[in-house]
Design a protein around this motif. Structure first.
Motif, PDB file in Angstrom:
ATOM      1  N   PRO A 115     -30.041 -25.674  11.150  1.00 23.22           N
ATOM      2  CA  PRO A 115     -30.519 -25.153   9.858  1.00 23.22           C
ATOM      3  C   PRO A 115     -29.569 -25.430   8.697  1.00 23.22           C
ATOM      4  O   PRO A 115     -30.002 -25.863   7.623  1.00 23.22           O
ATOM      5  N   ARG A 116     -28.275 -25.233   8.907  1.00 18.96           N
ATOM      6  CA  ARG A 116     -27.345 -25.464   7.792  1.00 18.96           C
ATOM      7  C   ARG A 116     -27.110 -26.947   7.537  1.00 18.96           C
ATOM      8  O   ARG A 116     -26.909 -27.351   6.395  1.00 18.96           O
ATOM      9  N   VAL A 117     -27.143 -27.766   8.598  1.00 16.39           N
ATOM     10  CA  VAL A 117     -27.001 -29.207   8.386  1.00 16.39           C
ATOM     11  C   VAL A 117     -28.202 -29.754   7.619  1.00 16.39           C
ATOM     12  O   VAL A 117     -28.057 -30.534   6.672  1.00 16.39           O
ATOM     13  N   ILE A 118     -29.397 -29.323   8.016  1.00 17.21           N
ATOM     14  CA  ILE A 118     -30.607 -29.781   7.321  1.00 17.21           C
ATOM     15  C   ILE A 118     -30.620 -29.282   5.877  1.00 17.21           C
ATOM     16  O   ILE A 118     -31.024 -30.000   4.959  1.00 17.21           O
ATOM     17  N   ARG A 119     -30.174 -28.051   5.665  1.00 16.34           N
ATOM     18  CA  ARG A 119     -30.120 -27.508   4.308  1.00 16.34           C
ATOM     19  C   ARG A 119     -29.159 -28.330   3.436  1.00 16.34           C
ATOM     20  O   ARG A 119     -29.485 -28.685   2.293  1.00 16.34           O
ATOM     21  N   ALA A 120     -27.986 -28.652   3.965  1.00 18.36           N
ATOM     22  CA  ALA A 120     -27.023 -29.456   3.212  1.00 18.36           C
ATOM     23  C   ALA A 120     -27.553 -30.864   2.971  1.00 18.36           C
ATOM     24  O   ALA A 120     -27.360 -31.442   1.892  1.00 18.36           O
ATOM     25  N   PHE A 121     -28.253 -31.414   3.962  1.00 17.46           N
ATOM     26  CA  PHE A 121     -28.800 -32.760   3.818  1.00 17.46           C
ATOM     27  C   PHE A 121     -29.901 -32.789   2.766  1.00 17.46           C
ATOM     28  O   PHE A 121     -29.990 -33.720   1.965  1.00 17.46           O
ATOM     29  N   ALA A 122     -30.752 -31.766   2.749  1.00 22.18           N
ATOM     30  CA  ALA A 122     -31.834 -31.698   1.764  1.00 22.18           C
ATOM     31  C   ALA A 122     -31.281 -31.618   0.348  1.00 22.18           C
ATOM     32  O   ALA A 122     -31.856 -32.182  -0.588  1.00 22.18           O
ATOM     33  N   ALA A 123     -30.174 -30.926   0.190  1.00 18.54           N
ATOM     34  CA  ALA A 123     -29.565 -30.834  -1.134  1.00 18.54           C
ATOM     35  C   ALA A 123     -28.995 -32.173  -1.581  1.00 18.54           C
ATOM     36  O   ALA A 123     -29.067 -32.536  -2.762  1.00 18.54           O
ATOM     37  N   ALA A 124     -28.450 -32.944  -0.633  1.00 16.86           N
ATOM     38  CA  ALA A 124     -27.841 -34.229  -0.969  1.00 16.86           C
ATOM     39  C   ALA A 124     -28.868 -35.353  -1.075  1.00 16.86           C
ATOM     40  O   ALA A 124     -28.688 -36.279  -1.871  1.00 16.86           O
TER      41      ALA A 124
END
Length: 301
Positions: free
Chosen positions: A110-119
Motif C-alpha cells: 500500500p505505501r509503495v503503491i501510494r508513493a509510486f502514484a504520487a511520482a
C-alpha cells in the motif's frame, strides 16, 4: 508469397527517386542490394514494377504505381507499430503489473503503491499476490514484469536485488509464558504447539529451521493465511515463526500478539525485487523499482 519490409522500403525509395543509384545513396546501402530486392519482389509478385530506361533511370509500370500507393501506406503503419512498440517499453504511462509475496503484500505494497502514484500518476499498478512459487511462476508466464518477494529457492534465470533484511521472529500471544523474554531460541519454542504457515516452499522452509537443529515442533494448526495465523496464535498458547512483521501488534479480531527475535544463527530473509534475467526491464518497471527501493530502505517493513 512472402516479402519483407526491407524490400518494400527499397521499392519505395526507387519509386521516389527514379534511380537504383539514388535509392542506394538515400538508404546508405549498395546498388546491387537495391537491385536484388527489386528483382526478388518482381519475381514474387510475378509482375514488372519498373520500366528500365537506358541511361535515364526507372519509371513505375501501372502495376508498380498501384503497389507504390499501398507500399507507402504499409510503411506508415509499420512506423506507427514501431513507435507503439517503443512506447510499450519506454513510456511512463499506461499499466504496470507487479507481483508480490502474499504475506507481506499488505505490509509493504500500500505505501509503495501510494508513493509510486504520487511520482508517476499516469501509470496504473495492477497487483498480483502469490506465494513464493506463484511469484516465480507468474514472472515466467509473463503475468507481471517484476515482483517483491524473498530470496527463497531462486533459480539462475532470475535476477534478485535485495532491499531489506528480514530477521526471523517468534509470534506469541501477549500473555504467553515466553512473551516476557527479550529473545527466544527455537528449542524453547518447541515446548509449545506451533501454528505453521502452510504455503508452497514457506512450509518446508520453516520446518527446515527446526529439523536442521534436530528439533521437531508439535504442529497444532496450519493455515495459508498470515492474518489467520496471527489470530490463532493470539487466541491460544501456541507460537509461530515469521520473517514478515507488520507495524500493528493487534489481530483482526482485536487480540494482541508480540514479536520476539529468534536468537539462533539464522540468515535473515532478504526482501527484494525479482525479475526474469532474460527480459529487458521497461522504463515503467525501472521507475517502480526506484520508488520501491527508496521507500523500503527509508522505512523497512
Amino acid at each position: 508469397m512472402t516479402f519483407t519490409l526491407k524490400q518494400i522500403r527499397y521499392f519505395v525509395a526507387v519509386a521516389e527517386t527514379g534511380s537504383i543509384t539514388e535509392a542506394g545513396r538515400r538508404l546508405h546501402i549498395s546498388q546491387p542490394s537495391v537491385s536484388a530486392a527489386i528483382a526478388e519482389l518482381e519475381d514474387r509478385f510475378k509482375v514488372d514494377l519498373f520500366i528500365r530506361h537506358h541511361a535515364q533511370g526507372l519509371s513505375l509500370t501501372p502495376a508498380g504505381a498501384r503497389l507504390f500507393k499501398d507500399a507507402r501506406s504499409l510503411l506508415d503503419h509499420a512506423e506507427e507499430l514501431r513507435q507503439g512498440a517503443v512506447g510499450l517499453g519506454q513510456s511512463l504511462e499506461g499499466e504496470l503489473h507487479v507481483g508480490c509475496f502474499q504475506t507481506f503484500a499488505p505490509i509493504v505494497m500500500p505505501r509503495v503503491i501510494r508513493a509510486f502514484a504520487a511520482a508517476h500518476p499516469a501509470i496504473v499498478i495492477t497487483l498480483h499476490e502469490h506465494h513464493v512459487q506463484g511469484v516465480v511462476d507468474g514472472l515466467a508466464a509473463g503475468q507481471f514484469e517484476l515482483a517483491l518477494t524473498y530470496d527463497l529457492n531462486l533459480t539462475e534465470d532470475l535476477a534478485f536485488e535485495p532491499l531489506v533484511a528480514m530477521p526471523l521472529h517468534a509470534v506469541l500471544a501477549r500473555n504467553h509464558r515466553l512473551a516476557r523474554e527479550k529473545e527466544l531460541s527455537l528449542e524453547q519454542l518447541t515446548h509449545y504447539p506451533m501454528v505453521l504457515l502452510n504455503l508452497p516452499q514457506s512450509r518446508d522452509y520453516f520446518l527446515s529451521l527446526f529439523s536442521s537443529r534436530g528439533l521437531r515442533p508439535r504442529i497444532a494448526q496450519e493455515t495459508p493465511s498470515f492474518e489467520t495465523l496471527r489470530g490463532l496464535v493470539a487466541s491460544g498458547d501456541g507460537f509461530a515463526v515469521m520473517h514478515s512483521r507488520p507495524a500493528s501488534q493487534q489481530t483482526l479480531d482485536g487480540r494482541p500478539v508480540v514479536y520476539r527475535p529468534v536468537k539462533d544463527k539464522i540468515r535473515p530473509q532478504s526482501l527484494g525485487l525479482l525479475r526474469l534475467m532474460r527480459i529487458r526491464p521497461t522504463r515503467r518497471s525501472e521507475a517502480f523499482a526506484a520508488v520501491a527501493r527508496a521507500e523500503l530502505r527509508q522505512n523497512p517493513a
